[in-house]
Design an enzyme around this catalytic site. Structure first.
Site, PDB file in Angstrom:
ATOM      1  N   CYS A  42      30.468  51.082 -62.198  1.00 27.55           N
ATOM      2  CA  CYS A  42      31.190  49.803 -62.162  1.00 27.55           C
ATOM      3  C   CYS A  42      30.518  48.848 -61.177  1.00 27.55           C
ATOM      4  O   CYS A  42      29.945  49.270 -60.178  1.00 27.55           O
ATOM      5  CB  CYS A  42      32.648  50.041 -61.758  1.00 27.55           C
ATOM      6  SG  CYS A  42      33.649  48.529 -61.808  1.00 27.55           S
ATOM      7  N   ASP A  44      31.974  47.045 -59.164  1.00 30.03           N
ATOM      8  CA  ASP A  44      32.817  46.989 -57.964  1.00 30.03           C
ATOM      9  C   ASP A  44      31.994  47.195 -56.684  1.00 30.03           C
ATOM     10  O   ASP A  44      31.247  48.173 -56.583  1.00 30.03           O
ATOM     11  CB  ASP A  44      33.908  48.070 -58.077  1.00 30.03           C
ATOM     12  CG  ASP A  44      35.015  47.890 -57.054  1.00 30.03           C
ATOM     13  OD1 ASP A  44      34.695  47.813 -55.844  1.00 30.03           O
ATOM     14  OD2 ASP A  44      36.185  47.831 -57.458  1.00 30.03           O
ATOM     15  N   ARG A  46      32.705  48.253 -53.954  1.00 30.19           N
ATOM     16  CA  ARG A  46      33.044  49.436 -53.160  1.00 30.19           C
ATOM     17  C   ARG A  46      32.426  50.721 -53.710  1.00 30.19           C
ATOM     18  O   ARG A  46      32.664  51.796 -53.161  1.00 30.19           O
ATOM     19  CB  ARG A  46      34.578  49.589 -53.101  1.00 30.19           C
ATOM     20  CG  ARG A  46      35.280  48.397 -52.468  1.00 30.19           C
ATOM     21  CD  ARG A  46      36.761  48.413 -52.764  1.00 30.19           C
ATOM     22  NE  ARG A  46      37.040  48.238 -54.196  1.00 30.19           N
ATOM     23  CZ  ARG A  46      38.268  48.220 -54.725  1.00 30.19           C
ATOM     24  NH1 ARG A  46      39.314  48.387 -53.940  1.00 30.19           N
ATOM     25  NH2 ARG A  46      38.432  48.045 -56.028  1.00 30.19           N
ATOM     26  N   HIS A  98      35.659  54.826 -61.487  1.00 34.99           N
ATOM     27  CA  HIS A  98      36.367  54.999 -60.215  1.00 34.99           C
ATOM     28  C   HIS A  98      37.842  54.675 -60.406  1.00 34.99           C
ATOM     29  O   HIS A  98      38.204  53.846 -61.245  1.00 34.99           O
ATOM     30  CB  HIS A  98      35.746  54.126 -59.117  1.00 34.99           C
ATOM     31  CG  HIS A  98      35.925  52.654 -59.317  1.00 34.99           C
ATOM     32  ND1 HIS A  98      36.855  51.901 -58.625  1.00 34.99           N
ATOM     33  CD2 HIS A  98      35.302  51.779 -60.146  1.00 34.99           C
ATOM     34  CE1 HIS A  98      36.778  50.644 -59.026  1.00 34.99           C
ATOM     35  NE2 HIS A  98      35.853  50.534 -59.942  1.00 34.99           N
ATOM     36  N   CYS A 101      40.254  50.893 -60.444  1.00 28.07           N
ATOM     37  CA  CYS A 101      39.274  49.956 -61.008  1.00 28.07           C
ATOM     38  C   CYS A 101      40.015  48.704 -61.503  1.00 28.07           C
ATOM     39  O   CYS A 101      40.928  48.803 -62.334  1.00 28.07           O
ATOM     40  CB  CYS A 101      38.520  50.619 -62.158  1.00 28.07           C
ATOM     41  SG  CYS A 101      37.304  49.539 -62.946  1.00 28.07           S
TER      42      CYS A 101
HETATM   43 CO    CO Z   1      35.783  49.048 -61.317  1.00 30.09          CO
END
Ligand code: CO
Length: 217
Positions: A42, A44, A46, A98, A101
């Site tokens: 992803c 993302d 993080r 994850h 998400c």
């Molecule tokens: Co995500």
């Protein structure tokens, strides 16, 4: 110092420290990359592949998009897979989702954000495909389940790509894995969706589905 200048400052410090620790590091990497892994994760902020895996630059080839989706007609992702498999000859493709998400959550709650809704439609299709399983009682929240299910479906999609299928037809070594990452503790979990040849695809897919949808006892 501005927020952008800080980035250049960080970069100079990192380059200096890295060169001090391993004087040949940059000159060797500039000549060649030979990563063993392709990470499909992803976007993302993080969930950074290298840090999570404890790998250095040069050790993991990375493709990231919102909610780690592998779409059969996405030339970007397909090109990454093809180059990784056929040119770099990577040995492992890791699809890593994850929990928590945002993309999965938006898809599940049918939130509208514009263009991105079309991308997340793929996640909604997956949810609809398995709707009857979601209606059974579970120990997990539906969004956690959808995060796990999405990984399994995307591994399945990776296994359907021409590059991966051709590699297996040639009997070359290549494994595809489905993992999920927890933002809560920084740990990865194997979703039992590990496939290393054409014959295993369907049975492993069915087993992985059963394992995440295990009914509440
Ligand atoms: Co995500």
């Amino acid at each position: 110092m501005s927020n952008i200048e800080i980035l250049f400052e960080n970069n100079r410090r990192w380059a200096k420290q890295t060169a001090e620790q391993r004087p040949q590091f940059f000159s060797e990497l500039a000549k060649l990359q030979s990563p063993e892994y392709l990470w499909i994760g992803c976007s993302d902020s993080r969930v950074p592949a290298n840090q999570i895996l404890g790998l250095l630059p040069g050790e993991v080839f990375v493709h990231r998009n919102i909610a780690n989706v592998v779409v059969h007609s996405d030339l970007n992702c397909l090109s990454v897979i093809q180059y990784a498999v056929e040119v770099l000859k990577i040995k492992h493709i890791i699809v890593c989702g994850h929990y928590d998400c945002g993309g999965i959550s938006c898809a599940y709650h049918n939130q509208r954000f514009g263009l991105i809704d079309n991308w997340l439609r793929h996640i909604q299709d997956i949810y609809k495909k398995h709707l009857t399983r979601f209606q059974l009682p579970h120990n997990k929240s539906p969004t956690d389940l959808l995060c796990e299910l999405n990984v399994i479906e995307q591994v399945y999609n990776v296994c359907q790509t021409t590059s991966v299928q051709d590699t297996w037809i040639k009997q070359a070594n290549l494994e595809v894995h489905g993992w999920i990452y927890s933002l809560q503790d920084g740990l990865l979990q194997d979703l039992n969706m590990n496939i290393k040849n054409l014959e295993e695809i369907e049975t492993t897919y069915q087993r992985a589905l059963e394992s995440i949808f295990k009914a509440k006892s």
